[in-house]
Write an enzyme that holds these catalytic residues in place. Sequence first.
Site, PDB file in Angstrom:
ATOM      1  N   GLY A 135      11.269 -73.025  95.938  1.00  0.00           N
ATOM      2  CA  GLY A 135      11.177 -73.785  97.183  1.00  0.00           C
ATOM      3  C   GLY A 135      10.375 -75.052  96.981  1.00  0.00           C
ATOM      4  N   ASN A 136       9.969 -75.663  98.071  1.00  0.00           N
ATOM      5  CA  ASN A 136       9.152 -76.871  98.006  1.00  0.00           C
ATOM      6  C   ASN A 136       8.194 -76.889  99.192  1.00  0.00           C
ATOM      7  OD1 ASN A 136      10.564 -78.286 100.282  1.00  0.00           O
ATOM      8  ND2 ASN A 136      12.291 -78.231  98.844  1.00  0.00           N
ATOM      9  N   LYS A 137       7.413 -77.954  99.327  1.00  0.00           N
ATOM     10  CA  LYS A 137       6.329 -78.008 100.301  1.00  0.00           C
ATOM     11  C   LYS A 137       6.751 -78.566 101.662  1.00  0.00           C
ATOM     12  CE  LYS A 137       2.776 -78.604  96.746  1.00  0.00           C
ATOM     13  NZ  LYS A 137       1.685 -79.480  96.234  1.00  0.00           N
TER      14      LYS A 137
END
Length: 431
Positions: A242-244
């Site tokens: 995933g990412n932020k």
Amino acid sequence: MQLAGKKIILGVCGSIAAYKSALIVRGLVKAGAQVKVLMTESATAFISPLTLSTLSRRPVTTSVHDGESWDNHVELGLWADALLVAPLTATTLAKMAHGICDNPVVAVYLSARCPVFFAPAMDLDMWAHPATRRNVARLRSYGNHLIDVAEGELASGLHGAGRLAEPETILAELERFFARAPADDKMALPQVPGKVEEQGEDPTSVVRPLAVAPTRNDYAGRRLLITAGPTHEDLDPVRYLGNKSTGRMGIALAEAAAARGASVDLVLGPTELSTTDPGINLVPVRSAREMHAVCVALWPKADAAILSAAVADYRPASMAQQKIKKEDKPLRIDLVRNPDIAAELGEDKKPHQRLVGFALETENALENARGKLERKNLDLIVLNSPNDEGAAFGHTTNKIQLLDRDTVTAFELKPKRAVADDILDALAGRF
């Protein structure tokens, strides 16, 4: 200065953030505005009415019975060019949303014929509660202007969204509004029977303008497809890539577009944030392929798409059916490309459709953004960078540059809702 000569009512509620109201008053007065302050009873426990009276150079109203008569709150509502409630607590938010008139802030709010701005302040879980989200959506559906909360350390010791926006941000929002609002906004609105100005006049012949917060309907009749948030690409039953991204920018775009009359399809990746705006059709998704499938299905019906989601470029070639166990040797994960949503929509774009992309860059920013604009047949691209303080993921603010094929327009750091309106302004001129 856009605030010079403006008549501003400041409503202060019982929050620990009430100390910032002194800075707001001082900033308004310094900008040349005339300021009158209202306080709920609980607000007086956090900051003295004498302090705000001294700064505003006017008496402070702390009760619905202050003044010579009950008409006082009506007169205040007619006097103002804008009503700002900051800080706004969850209690008074609920009262404003449902018309419960038992304090001077709500009394004047219900009588106000001017634009209304509200800046909430409360703890993390209170701000995230569905009741609060519904009340915010209800207030905004009335045409009122939200000045979004900031993130940081809260009075409870928790860290997250719920802090009152900084006074500089609040003043900038008012400046920005008055810079864009036509001078005759209130007079151009419908009229209703009003209070007789002088004794002896015929009540049926005297009217006052029914003023609500001026809103633009430049997207009325338009359908917008907006993507927001991250995507999660599963490695095994308990892990993912995933990412932020929080989705805050895309949600702000969706809410701003709905406020300007658009019918919005918001395709939202997995995030703790959401929206209850009645003008938004929320479609939750998890993976890049799910987001791709929804966007391809909705694109033919859309007038424009704004692709603000942080979509994973790659996913695991296969998902392990059981939890991957830790071993002494290095772990290798084979990745494959996800479908490129922007490129596919750009390829299928019809002459009447417009397409806006986002570029998050850490190096060679302008060059990379221009390349993406051309390759994916975009009309606009929004460039932002985590290298800029307060910008990109995890912030309530953003700092962007807008690119088309000929120009680059740079904007200062702003709350994401204000950034959303900048993007929508640019897009509106391209239909």
